[in-house]
Design an enzyme around this catalytic site. Sequence first.
Site, PDB file in Angstrom:
ATOM      1  N   SER A 138       0.766  -1.206  -0.244  1.00 22.87           N
ATOM      2  CA  SER A 138       0.098  -0.043  -0.064  1.00 22.87           C
ATOM      3  C   SER A 138       0.912   1.389   0.003  1.00 22.87           C
ATOM      4  O   SER A 138       0.354   2.267  -0.631  1.00 22.87           O
ATOM      5  CB  SER A 138      -0.810   0.133   1.284  1.00 22.87           C
ATOM      6  OG  SER A 138      -0.448  -0.178   2.405  1.00 22.87           O
ATOM      7  N   LYS A 193       5.954   1.266  11.473  1.00 23.93           N
ATOM      8  CA  LYS A 193       6.690   0.186  11.158  1.00 23.93           C
ATOM      9  C   LYS A 193       8.026  -0.083  11.951  1.00 23.93           C
ATOM     10  O   LYS A 193       8.788  -0.918  11.860  1.00 23.93           O
ATOM     11  CB  LYS A 193       6.909   0.078   9.832  1.00 23.93           C
ATOM     12  CG  LYS A 193       5.708   0.266   8.830  1.00 23.93           C
ATOM     13  CD  LYS A 193       4.858  -0.930   8.720  1.00 23.93           C
ATOM     14  CE  LYS A 193       3.818  -0.703   7.951  1.00 23.93           C
ATOM     15  NZ  LYS A 193       3.924  -0.800   6.454  1.00 23.93           N
ATOM     16  N   GLU A 238      10.949  -9.291  -4.330  1.00 23.02           N
ATOM     17  CA  GLU A 238      11.263  -8.188  -3.944  1.00 23.02           C
ATOM     18  C   GLU A 238      12.893  -8.502  -3.169  1.00 23.02           C
ATOM     19  O   GLU A 238      13.642  -7.333  -3.506  1.00 23.02           O
ATOM     20  CB  GLU A 238      10.693  -7.790  -2.358  1.00 23.02           C
ATOM     21  CG  GLU A 238       9.181  -7.422  -2.748  1.00 23.02           C
ATOM     22  CD  GLU A 238       8.426  -7.053  -1.516  1.00 23.02           C
ATOM     23  OE1 GLU A 238       7.225  -6.672  -1.630  1.00 23.02           O
ATOM     24  OE2 GLU A 238       8.759  -7.684  -0.625  1.00 23.02           O
ATOM     25  N   GLY A 279       8.458  -0.774   0.600  1.00 18.67           N
ATOM     26  CA  GLY A 279       7.967  -0.591   2.087  1.00 18.67           C
ATOM     27  C   GLY A 279       8.495  -1.910   3.013  1.00 18.67           C
ATOM     28  O   GLY A 279       9.330  -2.490   2.543  1.00 18.67           O
ATOM     29  N   GLY A 295       7.069  -9.038   3.107  1.00 15.89           N
ATOM     30  CA  GLY A 295       6.365 -10.064   2.763  1.00 15.89           C
ATOM     31  C   GLY A 295       4.909 -10.105   3.312  1.00 15.89           C
ATOM     32  O   GLY A 295       4.310 -11.187   2.768  1.00 15.89           O
ATOM     33  N   GLY A 296       4.578  -9.209   3.871  1.00 15.04           N
ATOM     34  CA  GLY A 296       3.096  -9.129   4.192  1.00 15.04           C
ATOM     35  C   GLY A 296       2.116  -9.333   3.030  1.00 15.04           C
ATOM     36  O   GLY A 296       1.001 -10.075   3.041  1.00 15.04           O
ATOM     37  N   GLY A 297       2.625  -8.724   1.861  1.00 15.91           N
ATOM     38  CA  GLY A 297       1.956  -9.007   0.797  1.00 15.91           C
ATOM     39  C   GLY A 297       2.309 -10.153   0.008  1.00 15.91           C
ATOM     40  O   GLY A 297       1.754 -10.455  -1.286  1.00 15.91           O
TER      41      GLY A 297
HETATM   42  C1  5RP Z   1       4.914  -6.717   0.274  1.00 13.58           C
HETATM   43  C2  5RP Z   1       5.920  -6.292   1.207  1.00 13.58           C
HETATM   44  C3  5RP Z   1       5.401  -4.805   1.527  1.00 13.58           C
HETATM   45  O1  5RP Z   1       6.475  -3.932   1.558  1.00 13.58           O
HETATM   46  C4  5RP Z   1       5.068  -4.733   3.155  1.00 13.58           C
HETATM   47  O2  5RP Z   1       4.231  -5.813   3.333  1.00 13.58           O
HETATM   48  C5  5RP Z   1       4.606  -3.452   3.546  1.00 13.58           C
HETATM   49  O3  5RP Z   1       3.325  -3.129   2.691  1.00 13.58           O
HETATM   50  P1  5RP Z   1       2.259  -1.901   3.247  1.00 13.58           P
HETATM   51  O4  5RP Z   1       3.422  -0.623   2.502  1.00 13.58           O
HETATM   52  O5  5RP Z   1       1.128  -2.088   2.464  1.00 13.58           O
HETATM   53  O6  5RP Z   1       2.311  -1.625   4.758  1.00 13.58           O
HETATM   54  O7  5RP Z   1       6.877  -6.709   1.722  1.00 13.58           O
HETATM   55  O8  5RP Z   1       5.336  -8.144   0.012  1.00 13.58           O
END
Ligand code: 5RP
Length: 224
Positions: free
Chosen positions: A35, A126, A108, A87, A100-102
Site C-alpha cells: 500500500s 513500522k 522483492e 515498504g 512479505g506481508g503482501g
Molecule cells: C509486500 C511487502 C510490503 O512492502 C510490506 O508488506 C509493507 O506493505 P504496506 O506498505 O502495505 O504496509 O513486503 O510483500
Amino acid sequence: MATPQSHADQLKAQAAQAALKFVQEGQIVGVGTGSTVNFFIEALASMKHDIAGAVSSSEASTARLKAHGIEVHELNNVSDLPVYIDGADEIDAHLRMVKGGGGALTREKIIAAVAQKFVCIADSSKQVGRLGGFPVPVEVIPMARSYVARQIVQLGGDPVWRQGFVTDNGNLILDIHNFDILDPVQLEQQLNNIVGVVTNGLFAQRGANIALIASPDGIIQLGK
Ligand code: 5RP
C-alpha cells in the site's frame, strides 16, 4: 495524486513522495509492492517521462505501473539498477526489515539484491526495537510445506499456512509467529538453508540503505 483517506495513508503518501528525490533521471527504478508503494507509483507517474521505466516486484505493482503509463522491464535485461523503493512490515534501527506481508518477498529480495541502493518507505508504526512481532513470511515450494513447517518449529517458530494464497511464483507462504529474533542475519540464513524454502521475509543480510520514515512530525531519514 489521489487524496489519502486515513492518517496512516497520509503518512505513507508522504514517505512515498519523499522517495522521488532518490529516483535518477534517465534510469530504471526498482519498485516494490504494497500500500505504501502504491502511493509511490502514483508519485512516480508524475515523472514518468524523465525515467527509463521500472522493474517490478509483483504482478500487482506491474499492473499499477502499466496503468500509469510506466514501462515495466524484465529484470533479466537490466544490469544497472541505481535504486529500489519498497515498504516494510517492520524495520529496526539497523535498517533490517521483515517484509512479505503482501507475499511478494522473493521478487522483492531479488530486486533488492540487484539494486545499488534500497530505499525503504514507511510510516513510523513500522519502526521496532526488535524484529519478529510481525510474523516472518517464508515462501515454500508447495510439496515441501509440511516438512518446512516441522523444521521451523525446531528453530523455535510457530508456522501458520497462509491458506488460499499463492505467490506470483506459484508457491505457498508460511507466516512464522513468535520467533525470538536475536540475530536476524543468522536466522535469515537458517531459514534459507531449509530444503524447500524459496526465500524468507527477513531482509537482514541485505537491509535498506536508507529509510524514509513518515511520522506526525515529518519525514525522518535514516541511513545514507
Ligand atoms: C509486500 C511487502 C510490503 O512492502 C510490506 O508488506 C509493507 O506493505 P504496506 O506498505 O502495505 O504496509 O513486503 O510483500
